[in-house]
Design a protein around this motif. Structure first.
Motif, PDB file in Angstrom:
ATOM      1  N   VAL A 275       5.888 119.866  35.174  1.00 13.54           N
ATOM      2  CA  VAL A 275       6.997 119.196  34.996  1.00 13.54           C
ATOM      3  C   VAL A 275       6.961 117.663  35.119  1.00 13.54           C
ATOM      4  CG1 VAL A 275       9.691 118.937  35.719  1.00 13.54           C
ATOM      5  CG2 VAL A 275       8.727 121.292  35.151  1.00 13.54           C
ATOM      6  N   LEU A 276       6.392 117.625  36.311  1.00 11.44           N
ATOM      7  CA  LEU A 276       6.338 116.047  36.371  1.00 11.44           C
ATOM      8  C   LEU A 276       5.572 115.414  35.358  1.00 11.44           C
ATOM      9  CD1 LEU A 276       6.010 116.005  40.472  1.00 11.44           C
ATOM     10  CD2 LEU A 276       7.916 115.308  38.931  1.00 11.44           C
ATOM     11  N   CYS A 277       4.468 115.987  35.023  1.00 10.96           N
ATOM     12  CA  CYS A 277       3.400 115.546  34.153  1.00 10.96           C
ATOM     13  C   CYS A 277       4.262 115.319  32.548  1.00 10.96           C
ATOM     14  CB  CYS A 277       2.103 116.262  33.822  1.00 10.96           C
ATOM     15  SG  CYS A 277       1.151 116.438  35.246  1.00 10.96           S
ATOM     16  N   ASP A 278       5.034 116.289  32.555  1.00 13.51           N
ATOM     17  CA  ASP A 278       5.763 115.980  31.253  1.00 13.51           C
ATOM     18  C   ASP A 278       6.926 114.991  31.092  1.00 13.51           C
ATOM     19  OD1 ASP A 278       6.584 116.932  28.503  1.00 13.51           O
ATOM     20  OD2 ASP A 278       8.544 117.662  29.820  1.00 13.51           O
ATOM     21  N   ILE A 279       7.702 114.792  32.420  1.00 20.34           N
ATOM     22  CA  ILE A 279       8.255 113.658  32.384  1.00 20.34           C
ATOM     23  C   ILE A 279       7.782 112.390  32.375  1.00 20.34           C
ATOM     24  CG2 ILE A 279      10.067 112.504  34.183  1.00 20.34           C
ATOM     25  CD1 ILE A 279      10.571 115.344  35.201  1.00 20.34           C
ATOM     26  N   LEU A 280       6.801 112.165  33.111  1.00 18.86           N
ATOM     27  CA  LEU A 280       6.148 111.032  33.165  1.00 18.86           C
ATOM     28  C   LEU A 280       5.182 110.685  31.797  1.00 18.86           C
ATOM     29  CD1 LEU A 280       5.218 110.926  36.822  1.00 18.86           C
ATOM     30  CD2 LEU A 280       6.925 109.563  35.629  1.00 18.86           C
ATOM     31  N   LYS A 281       5.020 111.749  31.034  1.00 22.46           N
ATOM     32  CA  LYS A 281       4.141 111.692  29.773  1.00 22.46           C
ATOM     33  C   LYS A 281       2.604 111.442  30.254  1.00 22.46           C
ATOM     34  CE  LYS A 281       7.926 110.686  26.588  1.00 22.46           C
ATOM     35  NZ  LYS A 281       8.868 111.047  27.498  1.00 22.46           N
ATOM     36  N   ILE A 282       2.203 112.049  31.223  1.00 31.32           N
ATOM     37  CA  ILE A 282       0.766 111.786  31.548  1.00 31.32           C
ATOM     38  C   ILE A 282      -0.165 112.432  30.497  1.00 31.32           C
ATOM     39  CG2 ILE A 282      -0.984 112.603  33.153  1.00 31.32           C
ATOM     40  CD1 ILE A 282       0.872 112.304  35.376  1.00 31.32           C
ATOM     41  N   GLY A 283      -1.079 111.459  30.025  1.00 29.37           N
ATOM     42  CA  GLY A 283      -2.008 111.931  28.853  1.00 29.37           C
ATOM     43  C   GLY A 283      -1.642 111.327  27.389  1.00 29.37           C
ATOM     44  N   GLU A 284      -0.529 110.861  27.504  1.00 33.29           N
ATOM     45  CA  GLU A 284      -0.122 110.014  26.331  1.00 33.29           C
ATOM     46  C   GLU A 284      -0.342 108.570  26.335  1.00 33.29           C
ATOM     47  OE1 GLU A 284       3.989 111.017  24.953  1.00 33.29           O
ATOM     48  OE2 GLU A 284       3.695 112.977  25.527  1.00 33.29           O
ATOM     49  N   PRO A 285      -0.894 108.152  25.191  1.00 28.75           N
ATOM     50  CA  PRO A 285      -1.071 106.696  25.326  1.00 28.75           C
ATOM     51  C   PRO A 285       0.176 105.675  25.312  1.00 28.75           C
ATOM     52  CG  PRO A 285      -1.379 107.411  23.006  1.00 28.75           C
ATOM     53  CD  PRO A 285      -1.111 108.324  24.147  1.00 28.75           C
ATOM     54  N   PRO A 286       0.318 104.615  25.940  1.00 31.32           N
ATOM     55  CA  PRO A 286       1.363 103.821  25.791  1.00 31.32           C
ATOM     56  C   PRO A 286       1.877 103.519  24.322  1.00 31.32           C
ATOM     57  CG  PRO A 286      -0.262 102.777  27.158  1.00 31.32           C
ATOM     58  CD  PRO A 286      -0.734 103.948  26.434  1.00 31.32           C
ATOM     59  N   SER A 287       3.353 103.603  24.378  1.00 33.93           N
ATOM     60  CA  SER A 287       3.857 103.363  22.978  1.00 33.93           C
ATOM     61  C   SER A 287       4.143 101.771  23.011  1.00 33.93           C
ATOM     62  CB  SER A 287       5.315 103.891  22.861  1.00 33.93           C
ATOM     63  OG  SER A 287       6.163 103.745  23.802  1.00 33.93           O
ATOM     64  N   ASP A 288       4.348 101.422  21.570  1.00 36.91           N
ATOM     65  CA  ASP A 288       4.359 100.094  21.055  1.00 36.91           C
ATOM     66  C   ASP A 288       5.612  99.461  21.830  1.00 36.91           C
ATOM     67  OD1 ASP A 288       1.798 100.025  20.195  1.00 36.91           O
ATOM     68  OD2 ASP A 288       2.616 100.501  18.216  1.00 36.91           O
ATOM     69  N   ASP A 289       6.741 100.203  22.096  1.00 39.93           N
ATOM     70  CA  ASP A 289       8.118  99.873  22.327  1.00 39.93           C
ATOM     71  C   ASP A 289       8.588 100.327  23.440  1.00 39.93           C
ATOM     72  OD1 ASP A 289       8.307 102.378  21.588  1.00 39.93           O
ATOM     73  OD2 ASP A 289      10.083 102.161  20.207  1.00 39.93           O
ATOM     74  N   GLY A 290       7.777 100.927  24.338  1.00 35.00           N
ATOM     75  CA  GLY A 290       8.318 101.469  25.722  1.00 35.00           C
ATOM     76  C   GLY A 290       8.510 100.183  26.450  1.00 35.00           C
ATOM     77  N   LYS A 291       9.658 100.416  27.448  1.00 34.62           N
ATOM     78  CA  LYS A 291      10.102  99.570  28.494  1.00 34.62           C
ATOM     79  C   LYS A 291      10.298  99.999  29.946  1.00 34.62           C
ATOM     80  CE  LYS A 291      11.633  95.785  25.226  1.00 34.62           C
ATOM     81  NZ  LYS A 291      11.332  96.438  23.809  1.00 34.62           N
ATOM     82  N   THR A 292      10.199 101.418  29.858  1.00 31.70           N
ATOM     83  CA  THR A 292      10.725 102.090  31.123  1.00 31.70           C
ATOM     84  C   THR A 292       9.649 102.017  32.001  1.00 31.70           C
ATOM     85  OG1 THR A 292      12.350 103.507  29.816  1.00 31.70           O
ATOM     86  CG2 THR A 292      11.633 104.168  32.153  1.00 31.70           C
ATOM     87  N   TYR A 293       9.804 101.587  33.267  1.00 29.40           N
ATOM     88  CA  TYR A 293       9.002 101.402  34.398  1.00 29.40           C
ATOM     89  C   TYR A 293       9.604 101.792  35.635  1.00 29.40           C
ATOM     90  CZ  TYR A 293      10.932  96.895  35.483  1.00 29.40           C
ATOM     91  OH  TYR A 293      11.738  95.630  35.793  1.00 29.40           O
TER      92      TYR A 293
END
Length: 741
Positions: A437-455
């Motif tokens: 679940v934590l890997c899914d929430i934090l999207k571990i394994g997915e490359p950074p998106s071009d418009d992401g701003k959530t940190y």
């Protein structure tokens, strides 16, 4: 009269009107093509004129030059004057002209490029500096950039940078101009030579370079790292941008307290991360997560207000750091590995030590493993093989929890050991699923998106952020399991609630894990249920205002009203026991039973005892619907006039007047408002009147909501627009091609 004569005459009659229409349309179109603007120039009075968009731009500039007695009109161009849009007007972008624009007549891109190139290669140092200042502004314009690059102006800037004679502001102008020229994509970044890169690196690593050229130097080096096809041509990057040195350099830069410089420093770090190999990436991650670097980030970066660009760069850095866990997430545990066996043994030992005296678990390993929540108690390592992902990452999380928070670990395990078997929360299975679940929430394994701003600042405030998050959330899962009084079949539901709790807690972007923990404590299972209900209600309220939903509700309303009417008729057919009244008031100890006949053409009634029903065959009295005139409610009823209490439950059936006498009304008092509404609605339906009770409105709203949801099941998850899409205009003709295959 022949057909040809008739057509000719008709044409002659219609020609004047048609010509007038065409003339009006043409005149309106011509007016739309003329833009009324103001034109300024140094030392000249402004001009107010209309620019015909159908005329060539060169002809318009020629007219303006002639009006101001300017020679060589080809050396001039028009330019927007807005502070954020000082670009040349070309045949391509002139469509952006609007009425009221203020333009300036200035030197053309070609002439400006020639003059600047000549000044930059000339002997006058002051003129070169002024030209560099002007160049950094003009270089942002695509038209000028093409002209300047065509005469190899960008190579001239590279030469000046390599020479190393400029420092401070002159160097900053050179680098800003070069970066602006490269942003247009006219030339490839592979033109960069190693000597140029070395000079840029010197600007970054040397405190003597100052702050002014630092921003552009960082930006240029970032693009070199990202876009040069062969980075090995630039050994200076490998030499000076090592994980060990990058920490020192970026610490000094970030401490400069310049938001733009800090943003570019983080962007360069991200670029190095993306292009680094596995080993170097691991060293970079360790460097960034060192206590010293984390303190710099927390005090200098997170201490102030962050813009959207900095937020994006921090999001990228966070994503890259969290993706360091991807390899373990995708790797299954090796059951034959001594380290895996040793970790599992350390999980079992504390439980054995504490439970040795109670004999609840015994000394058998398999029994202990079962109580710990292993699915395969004989071969426990197989749990971390079967569930991949998260694989060995889940095992590492459990080991970290047991080693670093041993008291909490023992508390969670023993709490579950004391529960009944059906309410036992399997710790190992929970840990594996929670890690996923934590890997899914934090999207571990997915490359950074071009418009992401959530940190999340807390991830930059700990050297083991994912493991720390797991420790907090596994205790949350155990708490939520207890609040839900869950059993093993409720496992998916519990995980769904926990995922919602974590997601909502992260929305506040907690600065530390303590803040996150406090936030999670306030999000109980009951709170989540309330929030879900509120979200669902808000969604339904919003969707109910959407035009397509309004039209759908209007369409199905008649069917729902018919359903309510039939329900009211059915209620009357079941019948009701009423206390007997006449126009003077209540008749003591007298009751009668009323019901609608099966053919719905009359009411049948008879006297009865209290709370009793009368069989259909025993209802000897009849009142036909045709004999009914109206329904009276409340104070309009005769028997309500002498009532001492509330009269809102009183109603009466008024029969048709007789020729010989005024018949007495049939008087009733309902037990409650629902019974009153059902009878009054039913009577109005039989008389052909509209239902107007509050119960009818409630039932209609309930049915409309249910029926609307049923209609929308096929588009679940699709956002309904507030307005339907615009219907495209009809084509000029309907001569569509049809091919019969």
């Amino acid at each position: 009269m022949s057909q040809s004569d008739l057509s000719l005459r008709t044409t002659k009659v219609l020609s004047p009107n048609r010509a007038s229409t065409l003339s009006t349309t043409s005149s309106r179109s011509q007016q739309d093509n003329v833009k009324k603007i103001a034109i300024t120039a140094d030392g000249k009075l402004p001009l107010l004129r209309g620019i015909d968009q159908n005329r060539p731009l060169a002809a318009i500039i020629q007219d303006i030059a002639s009006e101001w007695d300017l020679a060589n009109a080809a050396d001039y161009a028009l330019q927007f004057t807005e502070p954020n849009r000082q670009v040349y007007i070309t045949e391509r972008n002139r469509i952006e002209l609007q009425n009221g624009n203020v333009l300036s007549l200035t030197w053309s891109p070609e002439k400006s490029a020639r003059d600047l190139y000549a000044n930059l290669t000339g002997p006058n140092a002051e003129l070169r500096l002024e030209s560099l200042k002007r160049l950094q502004k003009l270089a942002t314009d695509s038209t000028f950039a093409h002209e300047f690059i065509n005469m190899q102006g960008h190579m001239l800037i590279i030469k000046y940078v390599i020479d190393g004679k400029s420092q401070g502001d002159p160097m900053a102008y050179q680098l800003k101009s070069f970066m602006a020229l490269m942003e247009h994509g006219v030339v490839d970044w592979d033109i960069i030579v190693p000597d140029f890169t070395k000079r840029i690196v010197d600007c970054i690593i040397s405190p003597k370079s100052g702050i002014s050229p630092l921003q552009s130097a960082l930006e240029i080096l970032e693009n070199v790292v990202l876009h040069c096809s062969d980075i090995t041509k630039h050994p200076v990057i490998e030499q000076h941008m090592t994980p060990e040195k990058i920490q020192t350099h970026l610490q000094r830069i970030i401490l400069a307290q310049s938001n733009e410089v800090q943003k570019n420093a983080i962007a360069l770090l991200n670029a190095l991360f993306i292009k680094a190999g596995p080993e170097k990436r691991k060293k970079l991650a360790d460097s960034v997560q060192s206590r010293t670097f984390r303190n710099v980030l927390m005090t200098s970066v997170f201490g102030g207000k962050l813009g959207s660009e900095m937020a994006h760069q921090l999001y990228k850095l966070q994503t890259l750091l969290l993706n360091m866990y991807e390899e373990k997430m995708l790797t299954a545990a090796d059951p034959n590995s001594q380290s895996v066996t040793s970790i599992i043994e350390t999980l079992r030992k504390p439980v054995l030590d504490i439970e040795a005296d109670s004999n609840q678990l015994g000394n058998r390993k398999s029994n202990v493993y079962k109580k710990l929540g292993f699915e395969d108690s004989s071969h426990p390592a197989q749990d971390f093989v079967r569930h991949t992902p998260p694989g060995i990452l889940a095992l590492d999380n459990v080991h970290y929890f047991a080693q670093n928070q041993s008291e909490n670990y023992i508390k969670v395990v023993l709490e579950n050991s004391c529960r009944e078997d059906k309410h036992d929360c399997p710790f190992i299975r929970s840990s594996i699923m929670l890690t996923r679940v934590l890997c899914d929430i934090l999207k571990i394994g997915e490359p950074p998106s071009d418009d992401g701003k959530t940190y999340y600042p807390m991830f930059f405030n700990d050297d083991k952020p994912f493991e720390k998050l797991f420790c907090i959330c596994i205790q949350l899962l155990n708490k939520t399991w207890r609040e839900m009084r869950a059993s093993e079949e409720d496992f998916p539901k519990v995980l769904g609630v926990v995922k919602e709790q974590i997601t909502r807690a992260l929305q506040v972007q907690p600065r530390s894990f303590e803040v996150l923990k406090t936030r999670l404590q306030t999000l109980t299972y009951q709170d989540i249920l309330k929030l879900w209900a509120e979200d669902r209600q808000k969604k339904e309220d919003w969707e109910s205002q959407a035009k397509p939903i309004i039209e759908l509700r209007q369409h199905i309303t008649p069917d729902m009203l018919n359903l309510i009417k039939q329900q009211r008729i059915n209620f009357l057919m079941e019948g009701t026991n009423f206390q007997k009244f006449n126009y003077k008031g209540k008749i003591r100890d007298k009751y009668w039973f009323w019901r609608l006949a099966p053919n719905s053409k009359s009411f049948l009634y008879a006297d009865c005892s209290e709370n009793s029903e009368v069989a259909l065959d025993d209802l000897t009295n009849k009142l036909t619907i045709s004999e009914m005139k109206s329904v009276l409610v409340g104070k309009d009823c005769q028997h309500a006039k002498k009532a001492k209490g509330a009269i809102n439950l009183y109603f009466a059936i008024q029969p048709q007047p007789s020729s010989s006498e005024n018949p007495e009304n049939f008087c009733f008092v309902a037990k409650d408002e629902t019974e009153l509404d059902m009878w009054v609605d039913g009577l109005n339906v039989l008389l052909g009147n509209e239902m107007d009770s509050s119960q009818k409105n409630k039932d209609l709203e309930l049915l409309l909501n249910m029926e609307t949801k049923i209609h929308l099941l096929d588009i679940e998850g699709i956002t309904i627009p507030s307005e339907p899409p615009q219907i495209p205009p009809e084509p000029n003709n309907f001569d569509f091609v049809y091919t019969n295959f």
